[in-house]
Design a protein around this motif. Structure first.
Motif, mmCIF file in Angstrom:
data_model
loop_
_atom_site.group_PDB
_atom_site.id
_atom_site.type_symbol
_atom_site.label_atom_id
_atom_site.label_comp_id
_atom_site.label_asym_id
_atom_site.label_seq_id
_atom_site.Cartn_x
_atom_site.Cartn_y
_atom_site.Cartn_z
ATOM 1 N N TYR A 11 -1.084 196.913 -8.235
ATOM 2 C CA TYR A 11 -0.101 196.860 -7.144
ATOM 3 C C TYR A 11 0.405 195.425 -6.973
ATOM 4 N N HIS A 12 -0.487 194.475 -7.143
ATOM 5 C CA HIS A 12 -0.104 193.066 -7.052
ATOM 6 C C HIS A 12 0.787 192.672 -8.234
ATOM 7 N N ASP A 13 0.326 192.936 -9.440
ATOM 8 C CA ASP A 13 1.041 192.510 -10.654
ATOM 9 C C ASP A 13 2.339 193.259 -10.873
ATOM 10 N N GLU A 14 2.300 194.578 -10.747
ATOM 11 C CA GLU A 14 3.450 195.408 -11.112
ATOM 12 C C GLU A 14 4.451 195.602 -9.978
ATOM 13 N N LEU A 15 3.970 195.611 -8.730
ATOM 14 C CA LEU A 15 4.859 195.859 -7.606
ATOM 15 C C LEU A 15 5.024 194.652 -6.690
ATOM 16 N N GLY A 16 4.299 193.589 -6.973
ATOM 17 C CA GLY A 16 4.518 192.352 -6.245
ATOM 18 C C GLY A 16 3.949 192.288 -4.844
ATOM 19 N N MET A 25 -5.431 197.838 0.270
ATOM 20 C CA MET A 25 -5.188 198.949 1.193
ATOM 21 C C MET A 25 -4.169 199.924 0.604
ATOM 22 N N ALA A 26 -3.134 199.416 -0.053
ATOM 23 C CA ALA A 26 -2.153 200.295 -0.698
ATOM 24 C C ALA A 26 -2.839 201.151 -1.755
ATOM 25 N N ALA A 27 -3.724 200.548 -2.535
ATOM 26 C CA ALA A 27 -4.460 201.290 -3.563
ATOM 27 C C ALA A 27 -5.369 202.348 -2.939
ATOM 28 N N GLU A 28 -6.015 202.002 -1.825
ATOM 29 C CA GLU A 28 -6.899 202.959 -1.154
ATOM 30 C C GLU A 28 -6.111 204.137 -0.582
ATOM 31 N N PHE A 29 -4.973 203.859 0.039
ATOM 32 C CA PHE A 29 -4.183 204.922 0.665
ATOM 33 C C PHE A 29 -3.433 205.781 -0.346
ATOM 34 N N PHE A 30 -2.861 205.158 -1.378
ATOM 35 C CA PHE A 30 -1.958 205.882 -2.270
ATOM 36 C C PHE A 30 -2.482 206.079 -3.678
ATOM 37 N N ASP A 31 -3.688 205.589 -3.968
ATOM 38 C CA ASP A 31 -4.249 205.678 -5.307
ATOM 39 C C ASP A 31 -3.201 205.122 -6.275
ATOM 40 N N ASP A 32 -2.802 205.847 -7.286
ATOM 41 C CA ASP A 32 -1.810 205.323 -8.220
ATOM 42 C C ASP A 32 -0.411 205.909 -7.985
ATOM 43 N N PHE A 53 3.826 196.548 1.496
ATOM 44 C CA PHE A 53 2.934 197.502 2.131
ATOM 45 C C PHE A 53 2.841 197.114 3.595
ATOM 46 N N ILE A 54 3.178 198.051 4.464
ATOM 47 C CA ILE A 54 3.135 197.815 5.904
ATOM 48 C C ILE A 54 1.897 198.541 6.428
ATOM 49 N N ASP A 55 0.819 197.792 6.584
ATOM 50 C CA ASP A 55 -0.464 198.432 6.867
ATOM 51 C C ASP A 55 -0.526 199.098 8.233
ATOM 52 N N TYR A 56 0.145 198.549 9.248
ATOM 53 C CA TYR A 56 0.078 199.172 10.569
ATOM 54 C C TYR A 56 0.757 200.532 10.576
ATOM 55 N N ASP A 57 1.654 200.748 9.616
ATOM 56 C CA ASP A 57 2.385 202.014 9.509
ATOM 57 C C ASP A 57 1.871 202.863 8.348
ATOM 58 N N LYS A 58 0.927 202.298 7.573
ATOM 59 C CA LYS A 58 0.386 202.940 6.372
ATOM 60 C C LYS A 58 1.524 203.395 5.460
ATOM 61 N N SER A 59 2.455 202.479 5.206
ATOM 62 C CA SER A 59 3.647 202.782 4.419
ATOM 63 C C SER A 59 3.821 201.796 3.276
ATOM 64 N N LEU A 60 4.218 202.336 2.137
ATOM 65 C CA LEU A 60 4.600 201.533 0.991
ATOM 66 C C LEU A 60 6.112 201.661 0.872
ATOM 67 N N VAL A 61 6.821 200.548 0.978
ATOM 68 C CA VAL A 61 8.280 200.545 0.977
ATOM 69 C C VAL A 61 8.761 199.881 -0.305
ATOM 70 N N THR A 74 10.255 205.090 0.990
ATOM 71 C CA THR A 74 9.036 204.855 1.753
ATOM 72 C C THR A 74 8.029 205.966 1.475
ATOM 73 N N LEU A 75 6.827 205.562 1.053
ATOM 74 C CA LEU A 75 5.697 206.479 0.955
ATOM 75 C C LEU A 75 4.862 206.220 2.187
ATOM 76 N N ARG A 76 4.537 207.269 2.915
ATOM 77 C CA ARG A 76 3.777 207.089 4.147
ATOM 78 C C ARG A 76 2.561 208.000 4.135
ATOM 79 N N LYS A 77 1.431 207.423 4.433
ATOM 80 C CA LYS A 77 0.181 208.186 4.524
ATOM 81 C C LYS A 77 0.196 208.974 5.824
ATOM 82 N N SER A 78 -0.007 210.275 5.725
ATOM 83 C CA SER A 78 0.010 211.096 6.940
ATOM 84 C C SER A 78 -1.391 211.501 7.337
#
Length: 78
Positions: A11-16, A25-32, A53-61, A74-78
């Motif tokens: 997530y760091h290398d490929e998505l910045g 946290m993005a990896a934990e919430f969204f796996d791959d 990654f907006i952790d308070y919203d559990k969203s990957l934008v 936006t991917l959002r963990k529900s």
């Protein structure tokens, strides 16, 4: 199954996602899922401009573009 820290590194290398704890946290919430989405979009001719990654919203934008069009996904963990 890939280790969460390896996914965080991707997530760091490929998505910045710069902050290590947010990448983890993005990896934990969204796996791959976020990585697969970015790969799919790339194959379809889209360019990922930035990702956050907006952790308070559990969203990957993902801010993406194709030609002169720009989108935000936006991917959002529900």
């Amino acid at each position: 199954m890939v280790d969460v820290f390896e996914l965080a590194r991707r997530y760091h290398d490929e998505l910045g996602i710069e902050e290590p704890s947010l990448a983890t946290m993005a990896a934990e919430f969204f796996d791959d899922l976020g990585l697969k989405m970015a790969d799919f979009l790339s194959k379809e001719g889209y360019t990922v401009l930035s990702t956050k990654f907006i952790d308070y919203d559990k969203s990957l934008v993902m801010d993406i573009t194709k030609g002169d069009k720009r989108f935000e996904i936006t991917l959002r963990k529900s």
